[in-house]
Scaffold this motif. Structure first.
Motif, PDB file in Angstrom:
ATOM      1  N   ARG A 330       1.053  -1.504  -0.095  1.00 29.12           N
ATOM      2  CA  ARG A 330       0.078  -0.045   0.028  1.00 29.12           C
ATOM      3  C   ARG A 330       1.078   1.259   0.426  1.00 29.12           C
ATOM      4  NH1 ARG A 330      -2.951  -3.513   0.322  1.00 29.12           N
ATOM      5  NH2 ARG A 330      -5.384  -4.369   1.045  1.00 29.12           N
ATOM      6  N   TYR A 332       1.926   4.944   1.398  1.00 27.16           N
ATOM      7  CA  TYR A 332       1.126   5.429   2.931  1.00 27.16           C
ATOM      8  C   TYR A 332       1.116   6.663   2.575  1.00 27.16           C
ATOM      9  CZ  TYR A 332       1.018   6.928   7.451  1.00 27.16           C
ATOM     10  OH  TYR A 332       0.793   7.402   8.703  1.00 27.16           O
ATOM     11  N   THR A 333      -0.354   7.241   3.005  1.00 31.29           N
ATOM     12  CA  THR A 333      -0.972   8.573   2.910  1.00 31.29           C
ATOM     13  C   THR A 333      -1.181   8.751   4.391  1.00 31.29           C
ATOM     14  OG1 THR A 333      -3.146   7.989   2.545  1.00 31.29           O
ATOM     15  CG2 THR A 333      -1.615   8.108   0.514  1.00 31.29           C
ATOM     16  N   TYR A 341       7.739   9.010   5.441  1.00 32.81           N
ATOM     17  CA  TYR A 341       7.086   7.929   4.595  1.00 32.81           C
ATOM     18  C   TYR A 341       5.743   8.374   3.841  1.00 32.81           C
ATOM     19  CZ  TYR A 341       9.653   4.623   8.179  1.00 32.81           C
ATOM     20  OH  TYR A 341      10.350   4.083   8.875  1.00 32.81           O
ATOM     21  N   GLN A 342       5.413   9.571   4.113  1.00 36.20           N
ATOM     22  CA  GLN A 342       4.474   9.978   2.900  1.00 36.20           C
ATOM     23  C   GLN A 342       4.795   9.735   1.170  1.00 36.20           C
ATOM     24  OE1 GLN A 342       2.041  12.045   4.257  1.00 36.20           O
ATOM     25  NE2 GLN A 342       2.494  11.302   5.717  1.00 36.20           N
ATOM     26  N   LEU A 346       4.814   0.460   1.362  1.00 30.65           N
ATOM     27  CA  LEU A 346       5.179  -0.272   2.801  1.00 30.65           C
ATOM     28  C   LEU A 346       4.725  -1.684   1.992  1.00 30.65           C
ATOM     29  CD1 LEU A 346       3.341   1.603   5.624  1.00 30.65           C
ATOM     30  CD2 LEU A 346       6.243   1.025   5.165  1.00 30.65           C
ATOM     31  N   ARG A 365       9.637  -0.468   3.554  1.00 32.56           N
ATOM     32  CA  ARG A 365       9.193   0.456   3.160  1.00 32.56           C
ATOM     33  C   ARG A 365      10.539   1.383   1.411  1.00 32.56           C
ATOM     34  NH1 ARG A 365      11.742   4.609   5.760  1.00 32.56           N
ATOM     35  NH2 ARG A 365      13.122   6.474   4.097  1.00 32.56           N
ATOM     36  N   MET A 401      -3.508   0.796   5.558  1.00 35.51           N
ATOM     37  CA  MET A 401      -3.053   1.943   6.589  1.00 35.51           C
ATOM     38  C   MET A 401      -4.672   2.253   7.503  1.00 35.51           C
ATOM     39  SD  MET A 401      -2.076   5.861   6.026  1.00 35.51           S
ATOM     40  CE  MET A 401      -4.168   5.691   5.176  1.00 35.51           C
ATOM     41  N   GLY A 405      -3.893   6.739  10.565  1.00 34.86           N
ATOM     42  CA  GLY A 405      -2.532   6.720   9.837  1.00 34.86           C
ATOM     43  C   GLY A 405      -1.498   5.635  10.396  1.00 34.86           C
ATOM     44  N   LEU A 407      -0.502   1.418  10.876  1.00 34.77           N
ATOM     45  CA  LEU A 407      -0.774   0.198  10.178  1.00 34.77           C
ATOM     46  C   LEU A 407      -0.926  -1.492  10.263  1.00 34.77           C
ATOM     47  CD1 LEU A 407       0.238  -0.151   6.947  1.00 34.77           C
ATOM     48  CD2 LEU A 407       2.291  -0.939   8.098  1.00 34.77           C
TER      49      LEU A 407
END
Length: 424
Positions: A330, A332-333, A341-342, A346, A365, A401, A405, A407
């Motif tokens: 996915r 990461y948002t 991480y934005q 992942l 990541r 997610m 936020g 996981l």
């Protein structure tokens, strides 16, 4: 048909696909090879055919790693062995769901979890102030794929598709599903056809039809694809071809393009071929990703040979190691994790079976540009494997997610869902 003519025909099919001509001839007599060592007689027969040799492996007698299909008590889950970057921590979000694999979340917070070997789909939800789980469906053939859309739960079990309407309001009395199998008309082959479901920004449902073999010539009009449909099963389109076994994909948060994992073939050697992270460029919908002729970063297959096997193949954004079984991924948002991480991916690596020294068993990541350049891979969640004695206790399978936020990570081996949070 002679072996030579069969190879020429296969090359012609591949060339047509590579240049976007998707009118396909009748299937050529596709030889299917199982994911297991052949008998001595079969190995000798394949030598005369340029076949697929377990002898390439350090250990030619490797076999699959069956999941544990009984409940693992909470006290037997070694949470303290999980390793994360500074500031992150893991907790057990849910347990007692044997075979837990792919996940989908409903609007009111119910988590639906698909499985393979045990044939169940679970619901994880809050009841009387506690998080509980129950079986929503069972006795299905590898119901790996789950999706919640418009309040309905979709379950895909090889070629069968079911829809449970208004599912969250009926958790205590599961409704009879709508059988959508005839609408989707999927092939019944079991091998590499346990599904992953996703809902695209184009309002289409996406899932794959994998190769019905370890390594073989396939009918490219049927297998080795990622497809999309309208939610009612109409309007089928092939989005990606030459895809051996994808069990995880997501859409880029800015471009909307499809990115997906793909598992490389077995019995080609301890270090070949790498699993892949791929991107479908918006201007190459229906493009070819190489299987069965071209692998990883442009490596020709040693057994099924055609002229120019990697011509016009869309090469991966990144390779992910040999036999690591890269599955759920996915973008990461969320806002909880640090800035690096934005927009990162992942990605769960379920772990190897076709390798003497185990590989994978972790979450990575991956940071890359929106056009798939400059991919950088960083370990994120490790500790499921002990390299000192070549053992493992967990097999991460999917990531998802939550709205805050954090996981979720499913672990098929312990039948658990872990929640990863971050705090300075």
């Amino acid at each position: 048909m002679s072996k030579r003519l069969s190879r020429i025909a296969a090359g012609a099919v591949f060339s047509a696909l590579a240049f976007g001509a998707f009118s396909l001839p009748a299937p050529i007599a596709f030889a299917q090879q199982a994911d297991q060592p052949p008998s001595a007689a079969e190995a000798e027969r394949r030598r005369g055919m340029g076949g697929y040799f377990p002898e390439r492996m350090k250990n030619p007698n490797l076999t699959g790693v069956p999941p544990k299909l009984t409940i693992t008590p909470l006290e037997d889950i070694p949470l303290n062995k999980i390793q994360l970057p500074p500031g992150f921590k893991a907790e057990v979000y849910a347990h007692g769901i044997p075979g837990a694999r792919m996940m989908a979340r409903a609007p009111n917070g119910t988590l639906f979890v698909g499985t393979r070997t045990i044939g169940r789909v679970y619901a994880v939800y809050e009841k009387d102030g506690k998080r509980v789980s129950k079986i929503v469906a069972e006795k299905l053939n590898q119901p790996n794929g789950v999706l919640v859309q418009n309040g309905a739960l979709y379950i895909a079990a090889i070629n069968r598709v079911f829809r449970y309407d208004n599912i969250e309001a009926n958790l205590e009395n599961i409704p009879t599903p709508v059988d959508m199998t005839e609408a989707f008309k999927l092939p019944p082959d079991v091998h590499h056809n346990w599904k992953f479901l996703s809902f695209g920004p184009d309002k289409k449902i996406y899932f794959q039809v994998g190769a019905p073999c370890n390594q073989c010539e396939i009918n490219p009009g049927v297998h080795g694809q990622i497809r999309r449909y309208n939610l009612d099963g109409t309007g089928m389109e092939i989005v990606a071809r030459g895809v051996r076994n994808s069990v995880g994909f997501d859409f880029h948060p800015k471009t909307g393009e499809l990115w997906f994992t793909d598992n490389g073939r077995d019995w080609a050697g301890e270090d070949g071929f790498d699993d892949e992270l791929n991107r479908v460029p918006a201007d190459r919908i229906g493009g070819h990703f190489g299987f069965p002729y071209c692998h990883a970063n442009g490596q020709p297959d040693p057994d099924i040979k055609v002229p120019n096997p990697c011509a016009n193949v869309i090469l991966p954004v990144a390779v992910l190691g040999a036999h690591t079984a890269a599955l759920g991924m996915r973008f990461y948002t969320g806002k909880m994790f640090p800035p690096e991480y934005q927009g990162a991916i992942l990605l769960a690596r379920h772990g190897s079976w076709n390798r003497t020294e185990r590989n994978g068993y972790d979450i990575l990541r991956v940071n890359a540009t929106a056009d798939g350049k400059d991919a950088k891979i960083t370990p994120f969640m490790t500790g499921f494997m002990d390299k000192s004695n070549n053992s493992f206790w967990g097999r991460p399978t999917d990531v998802m997610m939550l709205p805050d936020g954090s996981l979720l990570v499913s672990d098929e081996q312990t039948g658990s869902i872990f929640r990863v949070t971050y705090g300075k």
